[in-house]
Scaffold this motif. Structure first.
Motif, PDB file in Angstrom:
ATOM      1  N   ILE A   1      42.154  44.138  40.074  1.00  0.00           N
ATOM      2  CA  ILE A   1      41.048  43.355  39.510  1.00  0.00           C
ATOM      3  C   ILE A   1      40.527  43.985  38.225  1.00  0.00           C
ATOM      4  O   ILE A   1      39.479  43.614  37.718  1.00  0.00           O
ATOM      5  CB  ILE A   1      39.878  43.202  40.514  1.00  0.00           C
TER       6      ILE A   1
ATOM      7  N   LEU B   1      40.255  41.308  35.317  1.00  0.00           N
ATOM      8  CA  LEU B   1      40.058  39.890  35.642  1.00  0.00           C
ATOM      9  C   LEU B   1      38.918  39.323  34.803  1.00  0.00           C
ATOM     10  O   LEU B   1      37.925  39.990  34.546  1.00  0.00           O
ATOM     11  CB  LEU B   1      39.706  39.728  37.122  1.00  0.00           C
ATOM     12  N   SER B   2      39.066  38.063  34.394  1.00  0.00           N
ATOM     13  CA  SER B   2      38.003  37.412  33.634  1.00  0.00           C
ATOM     14  C   SER B   2      36.855  37.056  34.574  1.00  0.00           C
ATOM     15  O   SER B   2      36.996  37.134  35.802  1.00  0.00           O
ATOM     16  CB  SER B   2      38.546  36.144  32.997  1.00  0.00           C
TER      17      SER B   2
ATOM     18  N   GLY C   1      38.047  34.499  36.823  1.00  0.00           N
ATOM     19  CA  GLY C   1      39.023  35.027  37.762  1.00  0.00           C
ATOM     20  C   GLY C   1      38.365  35.895  38.819  1.00  0.00           C
ATOM     21  O   GLY C   1      38.843  36.034  39.943  1.00  0.00           O
ATOM     22  N   MET C   2      37.254  36.489  38.441  1.00  0.00           N
ATOM     23  CA  MET C   2      36.545  37.399  39.331  1.00  0.00           C
ATOM     24  C   MET C   2      35.729  36.627  40.366  1.00  0.00           C
ATOM     25  O   MET C   2      35.423  37.147  41.431  1.00  0.00           O
ATOM     26  CB  MET C   2      35.640  38.286  38.461  1.00  0.00           C
TER      27      MET C   2
END
Lengths: 356, 390
Positions: free
Chosen positions: A100, A103-104, A107-108
């Protein structure tokens, strides 16, 4: 807290954590966070605050990892990095087997269900214009989760779980005391049944008697819901009470990582030893018989940390090798890692340059 | 409590007899005491729109030179208000004077302060008594250098030129352990670290060799290693100057390090007072037990759970009737006739068969507690139920 409705959770949660027990829940490798210092019109980078500078650790399901250190050692930055509230400069963070690190925000978002945070300041972390019901119910709305029986019923169950009354649903944060607000923050963090809860100084703003109530509550909830905690605190007595394993940080590095008993009984890093000896003990008879290690001066600036071992400028055992070589974090005993050339309670790691 | 009459009277009336409800001897009211600092039946009330906040409501204690008194309590127990009252800082300006009602007596070195002219008190402040505050960043002026601020504090009380005063400031900075004091004296507070600012403030407080030093949460904002340095410094300086020290804190660990005597406050009153060792090893009040049980101990094997006090501290506007601690006390039903909820317990001496606290003798080594339970009862509960779990 012991009402019947959460019986289900009590049974399923530990089972889940057992399923994942074969690997760490959180795995951090070489984590770095440098805050750039810029100068002039072109924002030329002239240096960096090395808040977190290469740390490795794991958190296993169901355990509590305590992180201690003095202000400016990078413990809070570390907490913000593993919850991805901040972007790491380097290294990797693996949660539940998934990387992670970069991650954007979008995305998070699905991961947020599993990683939650409890903040230090119960006044600053609750929006004064929202009701308690709104605050604790927000995670459900953001994640689009429709709990069984509706959001309101679930929020009231959570309030009861943390020792508040379900009638508090329509009240506002200012109507509550510090301890009660911290309970609200805990209820919010637990709303989505997270796997990992990161608590940054969860009790340091509270009075002693309230502090004990919240510590006990977190203990109970861990047992009931099978939670995994990373608790960041500066208070070594609190950390001793709550943690299974403890990481001691100094100037952006982990200098010692061990299980609770070996850390407190036989600290290996001189900094840990000094830190433990400095804690005032509520026992007037002991004040004369303790030998306290008084560290000289202040923590050096993280903009320009000392070469080699970062603690050497304040260490009474420092030798030539400490200036030139940075000690690696190695396990000198099972489950007891330390980064020191001349550890206490363990064989010297650089005998050719041992302190006299 | 029906003490409102008493409070509306002029605060200067030092001979005002203590209200009967306190049951403290009236006979010696007004007589100059022998102790260096003696506070008698101090009350500090703040009228607000919601009602009168009784921050301190009948507090008495004594302190001798060379001794350290620790005042412990949670937020809102009245400990900081007490220290400001002793310093005369509640009534510093005419404007503030109308906002606070004070009564009782504060005797410092034979001089009564509550009824005294604010200008006289101002002359004592800094010279006879000085204070160290919790947050050095807000207690130091950001615009002036640390040196200028110490120089000012010195020159208010000493007729010397700036050069001499500056030399004195450097000397003090050196004494409190600031490296390169001759250079750092011209630094501004923001150039100092938290621990150094606290040292600078201690230097400023001690520049006139005060005989009474009040430290209000002096280490709460500091890291443990720095806290240890500051506590050592306060201890050393006290030995050197022989001052009387009041240390106010919520941290029982800090008072255990420093205090000779301990005073536990709850809801604006003293609920237990005595030599530190007695209060720590044979506490006589359920609230003190609660404080001890609430603390995680670094020096012990982990016990399974902490034993916190239930509930939250009381409102100082509507202090519970009877014993202020009764809604949180697990033993409130032990005394007969609902006594805990109707009658306010007096401070009674523990080690002297339970005579009421006579302020003439109190503070000098006696151990006092304000609880309705009998002493046998308390001792039984402490030894059988509380102590084994700590």
């Amino acid at each position: 807290m012991t009402e019947t409705t959460d019986e289900q959770n009590t049974k399923t949660a530990p089972a889940e954590s057992r399923a994942a027990a074969d690997g760490p829940l959180l795995k951090v490798r070489g984590l770095v966070r440098h805050f750039p210092i810029t100068k002039g019109l072109l924002k030329r980078q002239v240096g960096a605050v090395q808040a977190v500078d290469g740390i490795d650790f794991e958190v296993y399901p169901g355990e509590t990892l305590g992180v201690v250190g003095e202000s400016g050692c990078g413990k809070s930055t570390m907490g913000r990095l593993i919850t991805r509230l901040d972007e790491p400069t380097g290294g990797t963070i693996e949660f539940d087997g998934r990387d992670i690190t970069h991650l954007s925000t979008g995305g998070m978002r699905p991961m947020r269900r599993d990683v939650q945070m409890i903040f230090q300041d119960p006044y600053g972390s609750l929006n004064p214009r929202h009701t308690i019901g709104g605050i604790v119910g927000t995670p459900f709305r953001l994640q689009g989760v429709e709990p069984e029986g509706g959001v309101k019923k679930e929020v009231q169950r959570l309030l009861e779980l943390v020792g508040l009354s379900p009638e508090h649903y329509n009240r506002y944060p200012h109507e509550f005391s510090g301890g009660q607000r911290q309970r609200i923050g805990i209820a919010r963090a637990l709303a989505l049944k997270p796997k990992l809860v990161v608590a940054d100084e969860p009790v340091s703003a509270l009075d002693v008697s309230i502090q004990a109530q919240v510590v006990n509550l977190m203990d109970d909830l861990q047992e009931e819901l099978g939670l995994t905690y990373v608790i960041i605190a500066h208070d070594l007595s609190v950390i001793r009470h709550v943690s299974d394993r403890i990481a001691v940080m100094y100037l952006g590095k982990i200098v010692e990582l061990a299980d609770r008993d070996s850390l407190y009984k036989a600290p290996m890093h001189p900094y840990t030893k000094a830190l433990l000896s400095a804690v005032p003990v509520p026992d007037p008879k002991r004040r004369t018989e303790r030998d306290r290690i008084l560290l000289k001066g202040d923590v050096p600036s993280p903009i320009n940390p000392p070469s080699g071992c970062r603690f050497r400028t304040r260490c009474w055992k420092a030798t030539e090798v400490c200036t030139t070589t940075e000690p690696p974090l190695v396990a000198l005993r099972t489950g007891h890692q330390v980064a020191c050339h001349h550890p206490e309670n363990a064989p010297d790691q650089a005998p050719e340059d041992a302190p006299k | 409590m029906t003490d409102s009459d008493d409070l509306t009277k002029t605060t200067a009336a030092t001979d005002a007899a203590a209200p009967a409800a306190i049951a403290e001897p009236v006979a010696e009211g007004g007589a100059a005491p022998t102790a260096f600092l003696e506070v008698r039946d101090l009350r500090v009330h703040f009228p607000t729109d919601d009602g009168v906040v009784k921050s301190v409501d009948g507090l008495s204690f004594k302190l001798e030179k060379g001794k350290t008194l620790g005042i412990v309590g949670e937020s809102g127990s009245g400990k900081s208000v007490t220290s400001l009252a002793v310093m005369g800082l509640h009534r510093a300006s005419r404007q503030q004077r109308s906002k606070v009602r004070m009564s009782g007596e504060i005797w410092l070195d034979g001089q009564e302060l509550i009824g005294a002219d604010p200008d006289d008190v101002r002359r004592l402040r800094g010279r006879e008594m000085a204070m160290i505050f919790q947050d050095p960043l807000s207690a130091l002026h950001p615009f002036y250098s640390v040196g200028q601020q110490i120089v000012e504090a010195y020159r208010v009380h000493h007729d010397v030129d700036k050069k001499t005063a500056r030399k004195r400031a450097i000397e003090m900075l050196d004494r409190v352990g600031i490296p390169q004091p001759d250079k750092r004296v011209d630094d501004h507070p923001h150039q100092f670290s938290g621990g150094m600012r606290q040292r600078a403030m201690i230097a400023m407080a001690l520049v006139n060799n005060p005989e009474l030093l009040i430290a209000d949460e002096p280490t709460t904002a500091l890291d443990v290693t720095v806290q240890a340095q500051i506590l050592d410094l306060i201890r050393d300086l006290q030995k050197e100057f022989g001052s009387a020290v009041i240390i106010i804190t919520h941290d029982l660990g800090v008072v255990a390090e420093l205090a000779d005597d301990l005073l536990v406050m709850y809801g604006g009153r003293c609920i237990e007072r005595g030599p530190a060792e007695k209060v720590f090893y044979a506490p006589q009040h359920p609230y003190t037990w609660g404080l001890l049980g609430s603390m995680p101990r670094i020096d012990r094997e982990q016990t399974d759970r902490l034993i916190p006090v239930k509930g939250s501290p009381p409102s100082l506007i509507n202090v519970p009737s009877g014993c202020a601690f009764n809604p949180r006390c697990p033993y409130a039903d032990i005394p007969k006739d609902n006594l805990t909820r109707t009658v306010r317990p007096e401070l009674r001496q523990v080690d002297n068969g339970g005579t009421p606290a006579n302020e003439g003798v109190a503070g000098g080594g006696g151990h006092f507690s304000a609880c309705h339970m009998s002493q046998e009862e308390r001792e039984r509960i402490w030894t059988e139920e509380i102590a084994p779990k700590l």
